[in-house]
Design an enzyme around this catalytic site. Structure first.
Site, PDB file in Angstrom:
ATOM      1  N   SER A  59     101.777  42.308  41.173  1.00 51.35           N
ATOM      2  CA  SER A  59     100.371  41.907  41.122  1.00 51.35           C
ATOM      3  C   SER A  59      99.761  42.230  42.474  1.00 51.35           C
ATOM      4  O   SER A  59     100.397  42.030  43.506  1.00 51.35           O
ATOM      5  CB  SER A  59     100.230  40.407  40.868  1.00 51.35           C
ATOM      6  OG  SER A  59     100.515  40.108  39.525  1.00 51.35           O
ATOM      7  N   ARG A 103     112.810  43.234  39.173  1.00 49.97           N
ATOM      8  CA  ARG A 103     112.131  43.809  37.994  1.00 49.97           C
ATOM      9  C   ARG A 103     111.974  45.311  38.140  1.00 49.97           C
ATOM     10  O   ARG A 103     112.148  46.068  37.179  1.00 49.97           O
ATOM     11  CB  ARG A 103     110.767  43.144  37.797  1.00 49.97           C
ATOM     12  CG  ARG A 103     110.911  41.694  37.405  1.00 49.97           C
ATOM     13  CD  ARG A 103     109.689  41.229  36.684  1.00 49.97           C
ATOM     14  NE  ARG A 103     109.742  39.783  36.539  1.00 49.97           N
ATOM     15  CZ  ARG A 103     108.694  39.046  36.214  1.00 49.97           C
ATOM     16  NH1 ARG A 103     107.520  39.628  36.015  1.00 49.97           N
ATOM     17  NH2 ARG A 103     108.810  37.751  36.087  1.00 49.97           N
ATOM     18  N   GLU A 163     111.029  28.027  37.991  1.00 49.14           N
ATOM     19  CA  GLU A 163     110.648  28.532  36.668  1.00 49.14           C
ATOM     20  C   GLU A 163     111.500  27.794  35.647  1.00 49.14           C
ATOM     21  O   GLU A 163     112.676  28.097  35.490  1.00 49.14           O
ATOM     22  CB  GLU A 163     110.929  30.037  36.547  1.00 49.14           C
ATOM     23  CG  GLU A 163     110.328  30.900  37.633  1.00 49.14           C
ATOM     24  CD  GLU A 163     108.924  31.378  37.275  1.00 49.14           C
ATOM     25  OE1 GLU A 163     108.407  30.977  36.208  1.00 49.14           O
ATOM     26  OE2 GLU A 163     108.360  32.138  38.080  1.00 49.14           O
ATOM     27  N   GLU A 218     105.881  42.882  33.760  1.00 51.61           N
ATOM     28  CA  GLU A 218     105.064  42.927  34.982  1.00 51.61           C
ATOM     29  C   GLU A 218     105.957  43.207  36.188  1.00 51.61           C
ATOM     30  O   GLU A 218     106.951  42.537  36.409  1.00 51.61           O
ATOM     31  CB  GLU A 218     104.346  41.584  35.163  1.00 51.61           C
ATOM     32  CG  GLU A 218     103.509  41.543  36.438  1.00 51.61           C
ATOM     33  CD  GLU A 218     102.962  40.152  36.774  1.00 51.61           C
ATOM     34  OE1 GLU A 218     102.536  39.426  35.858  1.00 51.61           O
ATOM     35  OE2 GLU A 218     102.978  39.813  37.970  1.00 51.61           O
ATOM     36  N   ARG A 251     113.559  37.751  32.603  1.00 49.11           N
ATOM     37  CA  ARG A 251     112.796  38.382  33.676  1.00 49.11           C
ATOM     38  C   ARG A 251     112.405  37.422  34.799  1.00 49.11           C
ATOM     39  O   ARG A 251     111.678  37.798  35.705  1.00 49.11           O
ATOM     40  CB  ARG A 251     111.546  39.065  33.098  1.00 49.11           C
ATOM     41  CG  ARG A 251     110.584  38.146  32.414  1.00 49.11           C
ATOM     42  CD  ARG A 251     109.366  38.894  31.886  1.00 49.11           C
ATOM     43  NE  ARG A 251     108.275  37.968  31.702  1.00 49.11           N
ATOM     44  CZ  ARG A 251     108.188  37.048  30.729  1.00 49.11           C
ATOM     45  NH1 ARG A 251     109.154  36.953  29.834  1.00 49.11           N
ATOM     46  NH2 ARG A 251     107.152  36.239  30.672  1.00 49.11           N
ATOM     47  N   HIS A 252     112.876  36.173  34.738  1.00 49.09           N
ATOM     48  CA  HIS A 252     112.561  35.204  35.789  1.00 49.09           C
ATOM     49  C   HIS A 252     113.819  34.711  36.496  1.00 49.09           C
ATOM     50  O   HIS A 252     114.789  34.335  35.841  1.00 49.09           O
ATOM     51  CB  HIS A 252     111.820  33.994  35.214  1.00 49.09           C
ATOM     52  CG  HIS A 252     110.413  34.282  34.823  1.00 49.09           C
ATOM     53  ND1 HIS A 252     110.027  34.442  33.518  1.00 49.09           N
ATOM     54  CD2 HIS A 252     109.299  34.457  35.580  1.00 49.09           C
ATOM     55  CE1 HIS A 252     108.719  34.713  33.476  1.00 49.09           C
ATOM     56  NE2 HIS A 252     108.261  34.730  34.712  1.00 49.09           N
ATOM     57  N   ARG A 300     110.807  30.266  43.204  1.00 46.98           N
ATOM     58  CA  ARG A 300     109.898  29.763  42.173  1.00 46.98           C
ATOM     59  C   ARG A 300     110.655  28.895  41.182  1.00 46.98           C
ATOM     60  O   ARG A 300     111.646  29.351  40.593  1.00 46.98           O
ATOM     61  CB  ARG A 300     109.249  30.922  41.430  1.00 46.98           C
ATOM     62  CG  ARG A 300     108.527  31.803  42.433  1.00 46.98           C
ATOM     63  CD  ARG A 300     107.452  32.592  41.812  1.00 46.98           C
ATOM     64  NE  ARG A 300     106.765  33.322  42.875  1.00 46.98           N
ATOM     65  CZ  ARG A 300     105.711  34.079  42.694  1.00 46.98           C
ATOM     66  NH1 ARG A 300     105.221  34.214  41.486  1.00 46.98           N
ATOM     67  NH2 ARG A 300     105.147  34.698  43.709  1.00 46.98           N
TER      68      ARG A 300
HETATM   69  P1  ATP Z   1     105.124  36.372  35.671  1.00 50.57           P
HETATM   70  O1  ATP Z   1     103.753  36.200  35.077  1.00 50.57           O
HETATM   71  O2  ATP Z   1     105.883  37.524  35.095  1.00 50.57           O
HETATM   72  O3  ATP Z   1     105.915  35.095  35.732  1.00 50.57           O
HETATM   73  P2  ATP Z   1     103.738  36.177  38.179  1.00 50.57           P
HETATM   74  O4  ATP Z   1     102.440  36.793  37.825  1.00 50.57           O
HETATM   75  O5  ATP Z   1     103.853  34.703  38.197  1.00 50.57           O
HETATM   76  O6  ATP Z   1     104.887  36.777  37.226  1.00 50.57           O
HETATM   77  P3  ATP Z   1     103.337  37.052  40.879  1.00 50.57           P
HETATM   78  O7  ATP Z   1     103.002  35.767  41.541  1.00 50.57           O
HETATM   79  O8  ATP Z   1     102.261  37.984  40.498  1.00 50.57           O
HETATM   80  O9  ATP Z   1     104.256  36.726  39.600  1.00 50.57           O
HETATM   81  O10 ATP Z   1     104.459  37.768  41.782  1.00 50.57           O
HETATM   82  C1  ATP Z   1     104.468  39.163  42.073  1.00 50.57           C
HETATM   83  C2  ATP Z   1     105.685  39.839  41.463  1.00 50.57           C
HETATM   84  O11 ATP Z   1     106.880  39.161  41.858  1.00 50.57           O
HETATM   85  C3  ATP Z   1     105.727  39.789  39.964  1.00 50.57           C
HETATM   86  O12 ATP Z   1     104.948  40.848  39.421  1.00 50.57           O
HETATM   87  C4  ATP Z   1     107.195  39.972  39.667  1.00 50.57           C
HETATM   88  O13 ATP Z   1     107.584  41.337  39.759  1.00 50.57           O
HETATM   89  C5  ATP Z   1     107.841  39.222  40.806  1.00 50.57           C
HETATM   90  N1  ATP Z   1     108.193  37.875  40.393  1.00 50.57           N
HETATM   91  C6  ATP Z   1     107.405  36.791  40.395  1.00 50.57           C
HETATM   92  N2  ATP Z   1     108.047  35.704  39.959  1.00 50.57           N
HETATM   93  C7  ATP Z   1     109.312  36.114  39.674  1.00 50.57           C
HETATM   94  C8  ATP Z   1     110.475  35.455  39.191  1.00 50.57           C
HETATM   95  N3  ATP Z   1     110.468  34.157  38.921  1.00 50.57           N
HETATM   96  N4  ATP Z   1     111.598  36.184  39.028  1.00 50.57           N
HETATM   97  C9  ATP Z   1     111.612  37.493  39.307  1.00 50.57           C
HETATM   98  N5  ATP Z   1     110.541  38.176  39.764  1.00 50.57           N
HETATM   99  C10 ATP Z   1     109.401  37.501  39.951  1.00 50.57           C
HETATM  100 MG    MG Z   2     101.471  38.356  38.645  1.00 51.72          MG
END
Ligand code: ATP
Ligand code: MG
Length: 451
Positions: free
Chosen positions: A377, A425, A230, A374, A236-237, A228
């Site tokens: 999801s 996480r 980011e 989080e 946390r990312h 991703r």
């Molecule tokens: P956030 O809102 O915290 O950026 P997200 O809702 O975009 O997360 P999801 O697409 O729901 O992320 O991905 C499912 C799970 O994968 C997340 O709940 C998180 O635990 C993990 N995750 C997602 N993106 C990342 C990231 N960039 N780094 C670490 N963990 C991630």
């Molecule tokens: Mg999510």
């Protein structure tokens, strides 16, 4: 090191082999000669006695070199040893109540494999020896620290217990492509790559594939990287994270919540009974063990946003709930606890999430939270082709680019639901790590592409 008067020489491994790991030596071996190998984690000079800590993958062994008690040559060599040297020691086991494993080793012969050219930029003995960037620049040395080793052993064991749990629940582990043609979670966070003459992307999630696989295998899971882009710098990312993706046919999002609850309770119980790590100071599960077997609180999105509005926060229907917002809720159920936020606005979730039967504004979805973080999801997915196409149009997605996926929905896709859990996480919730970069060996973020 002054090499001109050094008596230390680097040697080949040759026919030397370890006779034991540090964990295998105890007072019952008193008097035996053993061969240990590892690296020097500390040296203490007490005049005529030198204490060397030799660390292998299992821990430390104390080597005690006393003038007159070990061969003169060995004593002279010991005087010149430096921390981090890669070393083999052949020596005699003697009991020593105060030393690790109740023993120490009198060295009879040394084999020096590799002498450090310089000291690392930080001490490996301390818990916070340097800023994270310096540590990451020298990550392999950073990982020699006990604290981080414990973290990665915990991570390894979590993965082991997840596989045990899901296999007992009759899931099979799959591996899906990481080079993909189109986005599954919305296009913004993709890394484009060159794929022969075409553009392709690194997979941000195995979503499309795991859904398709429920047609043939019913219950699948995948543990693999998600990519991703980011741009924000948060604790946390990551740009490359590890996702535990779960997908099951013939269930809905409530069943997935129950499965997650059971899985997390199984992992916490297994960690608390694991002899290798249950006493690790890095493990943070005491309170969670007591809470075991209780189901996690479930709070509706609408309930939380109403609370937030009541305390003066401006939250509109459809807004995401940032950690900053969640921290403002003074709710005991949320602090240091796993809980679910359920029934999110349809507009806030990806195209494949199923609407609520009675109210299309909300969807059958949840986020698993720990405090304000989080963890996962999940949702019931759309299995009907027309509804899926309709939703994709509403989200402004290009149907043509999803052709390879949509065509499957003409052939009997079962009702299904699933979730993705971020491993790093999740590891943060069970340990004392507060920066996600320490939950992965070689983190990738907007500023870091090496090592
Ligand atoms: P956030 O809102 O915290 O950026 P997200 O809702 O975009 O997360 P999801 O697409 O729901 O992320 O991905 C499912 C799970 O994968 C997340 O709940 C998180 O635990 C993990 N995750 C997602 N993106 C990342 C990231 N960039 N780094 C670490 N963990 C991630
Ligand atoms: Mg999510």
């Amino acid at each position: 090191m002054n090499s001109s008067n050094s008596i230390l020489r680097e040697e080949e491994l040759g026919n030397w082999r370890k006779s034991h790991y540090s964990s295998e030596i105890n007072p019952s071996l008193e008097g035996r000669t053993v061969i240990l190998m590892g690296w020097i984690s500390s040296i203490r000079d007490h005049g005529n006695i030198q204490f060397i800590m030799l660390r292998d993958k299992d821990g430390d062994t104390q080597i005690i070199a006393k003038k007159g008690q070990c061969p003169d040559l060995v004593y002279e060599q010991v005087l010149q040893l430096k921390e981090h040297t890669s070393l083999g020691v052949s020596g005699k086991v003697i009991s020593q109540r105060k030393a690790p494993n109740g023993i120490e080793i009198i060295p009879l012969e040394l084999k020096v494999f590799s002498i450090p050219i310089q000291a690392p930029p930080f001490m490996v003995q301390s818990r916070n020896p340097a800023g994270i960037d310096t540590r990451l620049d020298f990550r392999a040395i950073d990982l020699r620290r006990k604290y981080l080793q414990d973290i990665f052993i915990i991570r390894n064991n979590i993965l082991k217990y997840i596989r045990t749990f899901l296999s007992n629940e009759k899931f099979i582990e799959v591996n899906t492509p990481k080079i993909i043609a189109t986005a599954s979670e919305g296009g913004t966070a993709l890394f484009p790559i060159f794929y022969y003459e075409r553009e392709a992307f690194l997979a941000q999630s195995p979503q499309i594939y795991k859904e398709q696989l429920t047609m043939a295998f019913e219950k699948v899971f995948e543990i693999g990287p998600i990519f991703r882009a980011e741009p924000s710098r948060t604790n946390r990312h990551l740009s490359e994270a590890t996702s535990i993706d779960i997908e099951s046919a013939f269930v809905d999002y409530n069943d997935i919540m129950v499965l997650l609850e059971k899985m997390i309770q199984f992992i916490i119980k297994s960690l608390s009974e694991d002899d290798n790590i249950k006493n690790s100071p890095e493990l943070d599960i005491d309170k969670k063990i007591n809470d075991n077997n209780k189901s996690f609180p479930r709070l509706k999105y609408s309930e939380l946003t109403e609370k937030l509005r009541n305390i003066g926060e401006k939250v509109r229907w459809g807004d995401d709930l940032s950690p900053q917002l969640i921290k403002k809720l003074d709710d005991d159920r949320l602090n240091n606890n796993f809980y679910f936020i359920t029934d999110w606005p349809t507009a806030a979730k990806p195209f494949y999430v199923k609407e609520n039967q009675d109210d299309s504004k909300i969807c059958e979805s949840f986020d698993l939270m720990y405090g304000s973080l989080e963890i996962s999801s999940g949702s019931t997915r759309i299995s009907n082709k027309e509804i899926l196409i309709d939703r994709m149009k509403k989200k402004g997605l290009n149907l043509n680019s999803f052709d390879y996926h949509l065509r499957i929905f003409s052939y009997g896709v079962p009702p299904h639901a699933g979730c993705g859990v971020g491993l790093e996480r999740f590891l943060m919730t069970l340990t004392k790590i507060d920066n996600i970069r320490d939950a992965i060996l070689y983190p990738r973020d907007i500023d870091r592409l090496a090592p």
